[in-house]
Structures are given as C-alpha cells and as structure tokens.
Motif scaffolding. Structure first.
Motif, PDB file in Angstrom:
ATOM      1  N   ALA A   1       0.852  -1.187   0.000  1.00  0.00           N
ATOM      2  CA  ALA A   1       0.000   0.000   0.000  1.00  0.00           C
ATOM      3  C   ALA A   1       0.890   1.241   0.000  1.00  0.00           C
ATOM      4  CB  ALA A   1      -0.896  -0.013   1.232  1.00  0.00           C
ATOM      5  N   PRO A   2       0.387   2.395  -0.459  1.00  0.00           N
ATOM      6  CA  PRO A   2       1.211   3.619  -0.483  1.00  0.00           C
ATOM      7  C   PRO A   2       1.843   3.954   0.860  1.00  0.00           C
ATOM      8  CG  PRO A   2      -0.815   3.969  -1.716  1.00  0.00           C
ATOM      9  CD  PRO A   2      -0.940   2.624  -1.064  1.00  0.00           C
ATOM     10  N   ASP A   3       1.135   3.647   1.962  1.00  0.00           N
ATOM     11  CA  ASP A   3       1.701   3.949   3.277  1.00  0.00           C
ATOM     12  C   ASP A   3       2.505   2.787   3.842  1.00  0.00           C
ATOM     13  OD1 ASP A   3      -0.264   2.139   3.890  1.00  0.00           O
ATOM     14  OD2 ASP A   3      -1.448   3.498   5.154  1.00  0.00           O
TER      15      ASP A   3
ATOM     16  N   GLY B   1      -8.484  -2.827   2.184  1.00  0.00           N
ATOM     17  CA  GLY B   1      -8.112  -1.519   2.716  1.00  0.00           C
ATOM     18  C   GLY B   1      -7.377  -1.671   4.027  1.00  0.00           C
ATOM     19  N   SER B   2      -7.200  -0.585   4.733  1.00  0.00           N
ATOM     20  CA  SER B   2      -6.436  -0.595   5.977  1.00  0.00           C
ATOM     21  C   SER B   2      -7.223  -1.258   7.101  1.00  0.00           C
ATOM     22  CB  SER B   2      -6.081   0.838   6.376  1.00  0.00           C
ATOM     23  OG  SER B   2      -7.265   1.545   6.719  1.00  0.00           O
TER      24      SER B   2
END
Length: 388
Positions: free
Chosen positions: A252-254, A273-274
């Motif tokens: 993920a981007p983070d 998702g998160s």
C-alpha cells in the motif's frame, strides 16, 4: 425424568451424562453419526464424529451402566449444516456451522426425535446455564467458567427448547475439574483433547475444501477507490478481516498491511483496505430469535441496552439494539433503514465501541449481564462515519 444424553465421545458429554445418572434420571446415551464416511482416527484435536469418537462414547456409556445407541443424522447434517455452509460462502457470507448444528441438529432434530420417543429432556456437555426466574420463565446464562463458556453457540435456543435442556456442567468452575472427575470415575476420555475447528473440515483447510464445492473463477482485487490492485482465484474463498493470501504483489502507499473489507460475489470482486477501515459501529441482523422470553422492547420498538458478541470466544462490547424498523423509518443518526426483512424482521444494533473484522453471515449474540438475550445473523456491518 427420562433423559437422552448426547454423547460426542468427549470428556464433557461423558461427565454430563454421569452427573445426570447421579441425579437419579433414567439416562440413555446416543452418539450422532454425522458423516457417511468418518475417518478411522482423529488427528489430535482436529475433527469429531469419527469411529474413534463413537467407540469412546460407547465405552463411557458402558462404564456408566446406561444403554447406548448410534443415530444416523448424516443426511440431515449434510443438508442443514454442510450445504448451508457452502451456500453461505457462495453468497459471500461467513457462516458459523456450530450455530447451525446446535440450531438444526442437536436442539431441533435430536430433541424432536427424543420427545417422540418419550424422553423428557436432552442432556449435553455444553458449558452454559438455564435459569428459572421468579415468574417461572427460563433464561439462558453464561457458565460459571467463562473461559469455557459456550452460551454464544447456544444463543439460537428458544424458550421451548430451554424447557427440555439439561447442562450439568453449568456451574463447574473449570475444565480441569471436569477432567479430574472423569479420571476419578474411570472414564477413558479423561485426557482426550478437545475438538476444535470445523468438524467436517478436519485438516483446517477451509479454502481448499470450498474450492472443491464452489465454482471459483478469477476476479479482481480493488481498493476502496475502485482501483484494481491484483487478481484472485475466487471471491467466495475470502472473508472480511482476512490478511493472508491476498497476493497483491505491491505494498500500500503507506506501506501498511491490507485487509479484506468486502466480498462481492455478484461481480466476483474483493475490496481491501487498511485495518482501521475494518471497524464497524452499526450492524443489521436478520432472522432474529430470543433465547427465552422476549424483552418488553420487542413490542414497543424502543432501544434497549445490551452487550454484543460476534465470535464464540470473542469479547463483548457495549451496544444498544432495537427490533427491526419499518423501511420508511430512520435510525437515531438519521440514516434510513431499508433492511427490514419479511421473514421475522431485523435487529438493528449500534455499538458504543467499534469492532473489527465483522462479516455478513456471522452470528450476533446479545447479552445483558450473564444472560443471553438472543441472536441474529449479520446481514450488514458498516462504519457510519465512513458511509457518511
């Protein structure tokens, strides 16, 4: 009282039957054959209803000096539990087969047959208590040993069924004492491991088992913005909250892990998702039932305070609930409730604290103190802030 003791072949049911005998009841033991092709031996604590289990049940009955029978419920078990399990996963839901087994086999089919044969009650080794109140009604409560408490999986029992249930282990403070008692009685199952996982998937490979029974086709894995992240071999094999087996291939981007947020079998997609996005604070449950007498709020439609549990050994969280709203009505937060079910209504449950990993198909059991109020099958679970 004439009592039918359901003998699984484990230590709990054996000691429960022994205590029923000690109480002066006329006890008959029965082992339920739930599989047409049982394995010869168990694998440690995996699996149940094997040939070994039936022999252990017979030896326990012989030691107790009570009659023993084996009843073939395999066809009913396949239709009501196994086929239901497959159908629920095919629809993108995560069912609890133990709830279905208790609801449709042990306390429906078994009890029905027991009553037809002239028995007064069914005795099992479940850890839960049936309490008679001052007005004569019955309530289902947690067992004295909360670590072994099984009231969650008994939340499907009705008032009529509670009248015919005996749970002799209800007030035993620990499982160790049950094993010690079994050893003192000379029961060979005193040290037998507890069974766990899904009994009809003894190797624990649920995805592999489902792959053989559901037509899986390749689909896409999406993020919450609708961007395609990768592909999967079949959406029905995933469940909300799952982290492993996504095989997305890029972080993920983070850099944080992704979890399954939603399974959409109609278009064969999985949304990820998160972990924070797994949190839900509002649940709508279908096919509700009360474990004993209904609360007065059922008639008035008012909110009532309770605690919610969504897993057999999960923690409870404070909540409030109400019996299903008409589709034109609205909840306290102003959102329309269009989920009224024609087959028994719904329960709308709002949580004081968010829960993570709640999936459609799971069972929502409501408590008030130690009392089990009842249960419903989760139809939707959302985070209202995220929806807004």
């Amino acid at each position: 009282m004439k009592v039918l003791a359901a003998m699984s072949g484990g230590v709990d049911s054996a000691v429960a039957a022994a205590r029923a005998v000690d109480a002066g009841h006329e006890v008959v033991g029965v082992h339920l054959a739930l599989s047409r092709m049982p394995g010869t031996l168990r694998t440690g604590s995996r699996g149940c209803c094997t040939i070994e289990d039936s022999r252990d049940a017979w030896r326990a009955c012989e030691k107790l000096g009570i009659p023993y029978y084996t009843w073939d419920f395999s066809e009913r078990f396949k239709e009501d539990v196994v086929d239901d399990f497959v159908a629920e996963y095919a629809a993108g839901r995560t069912p609890n087969p133990c709830m279905r087994c208790n609801e449709r086999i042990k306390f429906a089919a078994l009890l029905e047959k027991a009553l037809a044969l002239g028995f007064d009650a069914v005795c099992t080794g479940h850890y839960a208590q049936v309490v008679r109140t001052d007005d004569g009604s019955l309530e289902l409560h947690r067992a004295a040993d909360w670590a072994k408490d099984q009231s969650y999986v008994l939340g499907v029992l009705t008032a009529e069924q509670l009248e015919r249930c005996l749970f002799p282990l209800a007030e035993t403070p620990s499982k160790d004492l049950v094993r010690a008692e079994a050893a003192e009685r000379g029961l060979s199952v005193a040290a037998k491991p507890d069974s766990h996982d899904i009994c009809f998937i003894p190797d624990g490979d649920t995805r592999g088992w489902l792959n053989e029974r559901i037509d899986m086709t390749e689909g896409t894995i999406l993020d919450t913005e609708g961007n395609e992240l990768g592909t999967h071999a079949g959406a029905q094999a995933f469940t909300v909250g799952q982290r492993k087996g996504l095989n997305i291939g890029r972080p993920a981007p983070d850099g944080r892990p992704r979890f399954v947020l939603e399974v959409r079998p109609k278009d064969n997609t999985v949304v990820v998702g998160s972990k924070e996005m797994l949190a839900v604070d509002r649940i709508v449950g279908i096919r509700p039932s009360w474990a004993g007498a209904a609360l007065a709020e059922e008639a008035t439609g008012e909110w009532f305070d309770c605690h919610l549990q969504v897993r057999a050994h999960g923690d409870t969280v404070p909540a409030r609930a109400r019996v299903g709203l008409p589709s034109a009505d609205s909840t306290a937060d102003g959102t329309a409730d269009s989920t009224q079910a024609p087959d028994g209504g719904t329960w709308v449950i709002e949580l004081d604290e968010p829960l993570t990993g709640v999936a459609p198909g799971q069972t929502a059991v409501l408590y008030r103190g130690t009392r089990v109020l009842g249960q419903s099958t989760i139809d939707t679970a959302v985070n209202m802030a995220r929806v807004a």
